[in-house]
Scaffold this active site. Structure first.
Site, PDB file in Angstrom:
ATOM      1  N   HIS A  63      -4.508  -9.306   9.531  1.00  0.00           N
ATOM      2  CA  HIS A  63      -3.324  -9.595  10.351  1.00  0.00           C
ATOM      3  C   HIS A  63      -3.363  -8.655  11.555  1.00  0.00           C
ATOM      4  O   HIS A  63      -3.403  -7.435  11.402  1.00  0.00           O
ATOM      5  CB  HIS A  63      -2.038  -9.393   9.546  1.00  0.00           C
ATOM      6  N   GLU A 224      -1.304  -2.139   0.850  1.00  0.00           N
ATOM      7  CA  GLU A 224      -0.242  -2.049   1.852  1.00  0.00           C
ATOM      8  C   GLU A 224       0.059  -0.581   2.121  1.00  0.00           C
ATOM      9  O   GLU A 224       0.342   0.184   1.202  1.00  0.00           O
ATOM     10  CB  GLU A 224       1.016  -2.772   1.364  1.00  0.00           C
TER      11      GLU A 224
END
EC number: 3.5.1.96
Length: 347
Positions: A63, A224
């Site tokens: 991303h 993450e």
């Protein structure tokens, strides 16, 4: 082009100067110890001339607006090119979506992390840059892993940051591993990196980490590392432990891991994924609710098509809520506390 890389040691700069592809590959030596190969834009391999036992993939920018992992990976590449870090294990760095990095967006046309395990070629096929890139990234991972003996330890850490805040700042998703236990040693490696929370997935997905886990039996994780911030605004001191452990891993230095200790980590089992079935899907909670917020049994999490979607277990925590996904895609993962019964404790 590549002479500029050898002089600047800035691989991200080369990548962003050629966001779609690089027409030619290149190979050069760093000192007398490492062979470096650039396979494509955002794709660089470090191959120690004295080979060790691990094959490591570090991916970021799947991303494009998740900048902390991009900065971290570029720092590691620069350290390797400057010989401040010497590769003692094979390592492949992948900067997933260079065009989206330039755009400052999650993706250009389609979420790249929903396009692996062949999803790039299903339906309408290779119709956009993300689908084309997903197929190429699969090829590069295959090229990196497949040329080596299967008994080598394969690792893939796919590094991300999250859209929203989280009650656990750093956490990892351990992909579905049917017939294979989860690695207690890997969980403690993550804990040493400052990543003390792990989610065990319950089903196959089309993510990059599941691709490596399924096809190459890699210890693969989606990791993450906090919240999305613009490039240059990340507090990189928050990643000191992670960077130190990756340096040790790449440099084949002692990891000095603790024995598995369930009291040092937060373990969750994904109990279900809620997919969007109707355009009117909406959550009942506000947009600022953090990842890992818990809700009691019977609580109405969402509404769509005239139906209520309720919490099914005594307590469920949520991660990655996103009501804006297209119909058919996942809107949220629901979690329950995990046990250690499917973890290889190394005893």
């Amino acid at each position: 082009m590549f002479q500029a890389l050898k002089e600047s040691k800035d691989f991200l700069n080369l990548t962003l100067a050629h966001p779609q592809h690089i027409d030619e590959t290149c190979s050069f030596s760093v000192g007398d110890h490492t062979q470096v190969e650039v396979w494509d834009t955002g794709v660089i391999v470090f191959e120690p001339k004295v080979n060790q036992a691990k094959d490591i993939v570090l991916s970021c920018a799947v991303h494009g607006n998740e900048t902390a992992p991009i900065e971290l990976c570029n720092e590691l590449v620069t350290a390797l090119l400057e010989e401040k870090l010497i590769a003692k294990q094979r390592v492949l760095f992948l900067f997933g979506n260079p065009a989206a990095i330039i755009n400052g967006t999650r993706f250009i046309d389609e979420n790249l992390n929903r396009l692996f395990n062949g999803a790039h070629s299903s339906g309408e096929g290779l119709v956009n840059p993300e689908r084309i890139r997903a197929k190429k990234l699969e090829f590069y991972v295959d090229k990196f892993f497949a040329g080596q003996r299967e008994e080598r330890h394969r690792i893939h850490y796919d590094l991300h940051t999250a859209i929203r805040g989280s009650k656990h700042e750093k956490f990892a998703i351990y992909p579905y591993r049917p017939g294979r236990k989860f690695s207690g040693e890997q969980i403690m490696f993550l804990e040493a990196c400052g990543i003390d929370t792990v989610l065990f997935h319950h089903e196959p997905t089309t993510t990059f980490s599941y691709f490596s886990s399924l096809n190459y039996q890699a210890d693969a994780f989606t990791i993450e590392l906090g919240k999305v911030l613009p490039m240059g605004q990340n507090d990189m001191t928050r990643f000191i432990a992670l960077k130190e452990m990756l340096n040790r891993l790449i440099g084949n230095d002692p990891l000095e891991l603790s024995a598995f200790d369930v009291n040092k980590v937060n373990l969750y089992q994904v109990c279900r994924a809620i997919n969007k079935e109707f355009d009117d899907f909406e959550f009942t909670f506000t947009n600022d609710v953090e990842n890992f917020t818990s809700f009691p049994e019977g609580y109405i999490l969402a509404k769509e098509g005239g139906n209520n979607i309720k919490v099914e277990h005594k307590v469920e925590a949520i991660v990655f809520p996103n009501a804006k996904v297209p119909v058919g895609q996942r809107t949220v993962l629901c979690l329950k506390p995990a046990t250690t019964e499917n973890i290889d404790l190394g005893n």
